[in-house]
Design a protein around this motif. Structure first.
Motif, PDB file in Angstrom:
ATOM      1  N   HIS A  61      46.718  36.443  43.749  1.00 47.71           N
ATOM      2  CA  HIS A  61      47.783  36.158  42.774  1.00 47.71           C
ATOM      3  C   HIS A  61      48.254  37.432  42.053  1.00 47.71           C
ATOM      4  CE1 HIS A  61      46.677  32.037  43.746  1.00 47.71           C
ATOM      5  NE2 HIS A  61      45.421  32.427  43.572  1.00 47.71           N
ATOM      6  N   GLU A  75      43.188  32.817  36.608  1.00 50.83           N
ATOM      7  CA  GLU A  75      42.612  33.290  37.863  1.00 50.83           C
ATOM      8  C   GLU A  75      43.051  34.709  38.219  1.00 50.83           C
ATOM      9  OE1 GLU A  75      43.664  30.980  41.287  1.00 50.83           O
ATOM     10  OE2 GLU A  75      42.470  32.226  42.643  1.00 50.83           O
ATOM     11  N   HIS A 128      39.293  35.236  44.910  1.00 53.57           N
ATOM     12  CA  HIS A 128      39.939  34.153  44.153  1.00 53.57           C
ATOM     13  C   HIS A 128      38.917  33.378  43.334  1.00 53.57           C
ATOM     14  CE1 HIS A 128      43.938  33.920  46.330  1.00 53.57           C
ATOM     15  NE2 HIS A 128      43.262  34.792  47.045  1.00 53.57           N
ATOM     16  N   LEU A 129      39.439  32.514  42.455  1.00 53.78           N
ATOM     17  CA  LEU A 129      38.602  31.529  41.762  1.00 53.78           C
ATOM     18  C   LEU A 129      39.237  30.166  41.958  1.00 53.78           C
ATOM     19  CD1 LEU A 129      38.377  34.294  39.666  1.00 53.78           C
ATOM     20  CD2 LEU A 129      36.388  32.832  39.252  1.00 53.78           C
TER      21      LEU A 129
END
Ligand code: ZN
Length: 285
Positions: A61, A75, A128-129
């Protein structure tokens, strides 16, 4: 609403407030979008410049795409923070990594993959989360897209890469073009996940096959690490702490390091062969 003002006046007031709010929003947005000088994949403070790139890190992102938002956790910020820590941990072990972004900026998926293509054969690790509708779900998981059969001509010139100064050649009997599988992404993912979960900080949710753009299009080994679930309150609390993120990052770096140690001395590491297809010999020239 019972009002002394005629409807038309109310409409004008509401419209005026709306327009001014839009204006504020617009000016805030344009201030945020001042372009940075930082090119993708280049590191301003790259202390290892000149060394070969051995890892591509891809913080998920960024910019207008915040990713998952839970409580006050974003995130895109956590992914960048963890990725920077991974890079520093790798550097401490003498491993140079480049990153698809180092600031809060929009990076197209194709641009991320492109940096991977510039460095074929080196681990591409997207960070990522996660979140899920059920708050009880927690733990780390890794997504990959591999296990495809690798026909001989593809293996021969695989990514055009040279490994350890020698090219990869496969020789065998009649079924030379079949039965070889590239499982380097799964191999890398397994190493990373083991390092992340061995100490019991995070649950091991496994290496999973999923058609995600970056793992599908970045050259193998390419993995997407979902470090944990922000929708789980316990895990969200953990990831809000820098000390925990540092530990997770060090473990990710450790997993990448273990993979590199094997892969750089054995070019066939992560390739498997279907033994039902008869005798085959792998030679490295
Ligand atoms: Zn994400």
């Amino acid at each position: 609403m019972d009002s002394a003002l005629p409807k038309g006046i109310w409409f004008a007031i509401v419209a005026a407030v709306g327009v001014s709010m839009l204006g504020i929003h617009y000016s805030m947005k344009s201030a945020d979008e001042v372009p940075t000088e930082e090119p993708v994949g280049e590191v301003a403070d790259d202390v290892m410049k000149g060394e070969p790139v051995r890892v591509v890190l891809d913080p998920g992102h960024g910019g207008g795409d915040g990713g998952t938002v839970v409580f006050s956790l974003l995130e895109k910020e956590l992914a960048l923070d963890i990725s920077m820590r991974v890079r520093r941990a790798l550097e401490r072990d003498g491993i140079r990594a480049v990153m698809t972004r180092q600031g809060d900026r929009d990076v197209e998926l194709a641009e991320r993959v492109e940096l991977g293509r510039k460095h074929p054969g080196v681990p591409f690790v997207s960070i990522h989360l996660n979140r899920y509708k059920s708050a009880s779900v927690r733990g780390a998981e890794v997504y990959v897209m591999d296990g495809k059969p690798v026909p001989l001509p593809v293996v021969k010139g695989y990514d055009g890469q040279k490994m350890g100064g020698s090219e990869l050649h496969w020789t065998s009997g009649n079924s030379a073009n079949q039965g070889f599988f590239d499982r380097r992404s799964t191999t890398l993912g397994t190493q990373i996940l083991a390092a992340m979960t061995d100490g019991g900080d995070l649950e091991n949710r496994g290496v999973r096959q999923r058609k995600l753009f970056v793992v599908e299009h970045a050259p193998p080994p390419s993995v997407l690490v979902e470090c944990g679930y922000l929708s789980n309150p316990g895990e969200a609390r953990k990831f809000s702490k820098a000390a925990f993120r540092e530990k997770v990052a060090q473990n990710i770096a450790k997993g990448i390091g273990s993979y590199l140690e094997e892969a750089e001395k054995n070019p066939t590491y992560g390739f498997t062969r279907d033994s039902t297809l008869g005798e085959a010999v792998l030679t490295i020239k």
